[in-house]
Design a protein around this motif. Sequence first.
Motif, PDB file in Angstrom:
ATOM      1  N   SER A 147     -51.897 -68.775  -6.220  1.00 32.33           N
ATOM      2  CA  SER A 147     -52.793 -69.706  -6.919  1.00 32.33           C
ATOM      3  C   SER A 147     -53.945 -68.952  -7.584  1.00 32.33           C
ATOM      4  CB  SER A 147     -53.307 -70.766  -5.946  1.00 32.33           C
ATOM      5  OG  SER A 147     -54.052 -70.127  -4.941  1.00 32.33           O
ATOM      6  N   GLU A 148     -54.492 -69.597  -8.634  1.00 27.43           N
ATOM      7  CA  GLU A 148     -55.616 -69.058  -9.413  1.00 27.43           C
ATOM      8  C   GLU A 148     -55.358 -67.649  -9.918  1.00 27.43           C
ATOM      9  OE1 GLU A 148     -59.167 -69.688  -7.156  1.00 27.43           O
ATOM     10  OE2 GLU A 148     -58.728 -71.833  -6.955  1.00 27.43           O
ATOM     11  N   LYS A 151     -57.730 -79.924  -9.833  1.00 29.36           N
ATOM     12  CA  LYS A 151     -56.983 -80.423  -8.675  1.00 29.36           C
ATOM     13  C   LYS A 151     -57.562 -81.744  -8.182  1.00 29.36           C
ATOM     14  CE  LYS A 151     -56.591 -77.581  -5.054  1.00 29.36           C
ATOM     15  NZ  LYS A 151     -56.175 -76.356  -4.370  1.00 29.36           N
ATOM     16  N   GLN A 181     -52.131 -83.044  -8.699  1.00 28.95           N
ATOM     17  CA  GLN A 181     -51.834 -81.803  -7.998  1.00 28.95           C
ATOM     18  C   GLN A 181     -50.379 -81.810  -7.541  1.00 28.95           C
ATOM     19  OE1 GLN A 181     -54.803 -81.846  -5.043  1.00 28.95           O
ATOM     20  NE2 GLN A 181     -53.921 -83.544  -3.919  1.00 28.95           N
ATOM     21  N   ILE A 221     -51.390 -77.090  -6.103  1.00 25.03           N
ATOM     22  CA  ILE A 221     -52.005 -76.497  -7.300  1.00 25.03           C
ATOM     23  C   ILE A 221     -52.075 -77.548  -8.393  1.00 25.03           C
ATOM     24  CG2 ILE A 221     -51.358 -74.088  -6.839  1.00 25.03           C
ATOM     25  CD1 ILE A 221     -49.032 -74.365  -8.723  1.00 25.03           C
ATOM     26  N   GLU A 241     -51.567 -75.524 -13.882  1.00 29.58           N
ATOM     27  CA  GLU A 241     -51.317 -74.218 -13.273  1.00 29.58           C
ATOM     28  C   GLU A 241     -49.836 -74.111 -12.878  1.00 29.58           C
ATOM     29  OE1 GLU A 241     -54.163 -73.127 -10.235  1.00 29.58           O
ATOM     30  OE2 GLU A 241     -52.861 -71.490  -9.614  1.00 29.58           O
ATOM     31  N   ASN A 291     -47.191 -71.335 -14.187  1.00 28.54           N
ATOM     32  CA  ASN A 291     -46.292 -70.540 -13.348  1.00 28.54           C
ATOM     33  C   ASN A 291     -44.881 -70.530 -13.917  1.00 28.54           C
ATOM     34  OD1 ASN A 291     -47.114 -69.296 -10.667  1.00 28.54           O
ATOM     35  ND2 ASN A 291     -48.302 -71.191 -10.682  1.00 28.54           N
TER      36      ASN A 291
END
Length: 575
Positions: free
Chosen positions: A186-187, A218, A223, A231, A235, A239
């Motif tokens: 994440s992030e 989020k 989410q 996440i 995001e 990915n």
Amino acid sequence: MIILKFDEIDTYDFRFKLRGPQMTSDSIALVTIKPSDFVKIFDLKTNSLINVNESNEISDSFFWDQTIWHDLLKNILKQNPKSVAVTLFFGDNIGQTRLNSDDLAVFKDERIFWATNSRELEKLSLPFATRPERTNIAHIDLLRDDDGVVRRLLMNPNYLPNIAERSVVKKTSRLRNLPVINFRGSEKFASIDLQDILKNKISENFFANKFVFIGIEKTVNSQILTPQGLIPRHEFWANVADNYLANRFIKKMPTLIYVCMLLSLMILAVFIITHYTQIISLFIFLSLAVLWSAFSMWTFDTYYIWIPIASPLALLVLIWVMYLGYQALRIEQAHNKLQQEQRYIFELEQLKNNFVSLISHDLKTPIAKIQAVIDRLISQENLTPNLQTDFSNLKIYADELNRYIQSILKVLRVESKDFKINKETADINGVIENVIVRTEPLAKSKSIRIELKLEPMFLIEFDVTLMTEVILNLVENAIKYTNENGQIFINTTETDTEVLVSIRDTGEGISPEDQTHIWKKFVRGKNQELKTKGSGLGLYLVKYFIELHGGKITLKSELGKGTTFDMSLPIESET
Ligand code: ADP
């Protein structure tokens, strides 16, 4: 089956947890918007207050504001991104507000892709900014596993592409169905807040040549649960885009190759258990298991190839268990066979003993009668010299036969179960002297000299009758197998634990090949049949009696030079 379930691709989460930090594509940028950005504006305009933080059900349309989106997209586009993916669905009812041509130019810019509400064309509601040829829309549907976690992508050539594919893949390259997403952690992507863009607080080339994903921060409805935790939606799609860009979706090993690998593993395992001992096999099996797991982890980490671990390990365990079962079966079979053979041998031995005892007993009486008749005949006075010699020979033969039968009966007696030895405290030297007295005439008849060297000894416990038999047998043999004028030496000594008797003669000796066999029942020296008479039972009984006392007897002999028998008896008897 439970073990095999571990190999299902949807339970791969633990591998994510095991692996180290991962690379991400640096051509992806995120724009994060917050509900509060919009509350303020609504607040001002309509005076209606929505407490965003308490509301779980804010739909995407809550985030529609023509001006904000216009400004936002315009600012982003100014920096020449490769594409901009809006991961929020704004249906065409939103667009009812009048859009001027400037707005339209921005919203329908061909670099911008808008999310739709469904991947299936029949269920599709078009986003308000859909271009006529629909090339700027993409789906954001998710495939949730039973536990609510998203691990795979829905793919179908008849459906719309997903938003990540739409924005990063030039030609629609169709992956196989349900590719597994290789989450990067994440992030991991460069991210900027909507407010910063609106206030122009962005570095000059933040979006240049980037694939931009815009989404809500989020919050409950935006989410997504992934193997690496919750996440935000944009995001998640970033990915996926990263996977497309670097071609790192997790690939399953092709079934054929995998089956071949399993087969080789099986052959190897079978080879190991058939060629090595149990403990070495177990060691190799364990090493194989560790190696396989390490190899699988490595290919997963480095090449994103999923090689199952549980089923090969289960296979190894299965082979091992089968092998143990097979071993147990073999041991049992061998055991049964041995028992059967023992029973057979025992029965045979009994049969033989019964037979021998029957014959011997039945022969005893006639022999005794023959001996009596011969004695009577010899004692007659008017015998011709020829008859005299014939009768004396007859007597010798009858005596020999009698001795033979007697020794057979002796063996049978001592081998029977109820035979007991009667130990008493006595001096072995006394036994020897007694034997010498008995054998002296025989020795003299062959001019053999017997030399005694008997050390005074403690009294020990032994069966005097049996020991007399032993010594008598050894001395008689020494006389029998020694030529005239030979010598016999008898020595006794004692140590702390044993009494030692050695009987040495200067006789013909025993050939090396005979030395091991002559201890057996009815076995005589190879070439004795023509030279001497005997039953071949003497040494058998000697050894048997000595061992009954817990002692030992060995021989040393050289052909033509002589033979030495060394016997030892324990001082402390065990019984
Ligand atoms: P037997 O004397 O009746 O043949 P034994 O069991 O006493 O039976 O001896 C077995 C064989 O061992 C003999 O046939 C003989 O070949 C050999 N043997 C035993 N004692 C001696 C000895 N002192 N010298 C040479 N050979 C011997």
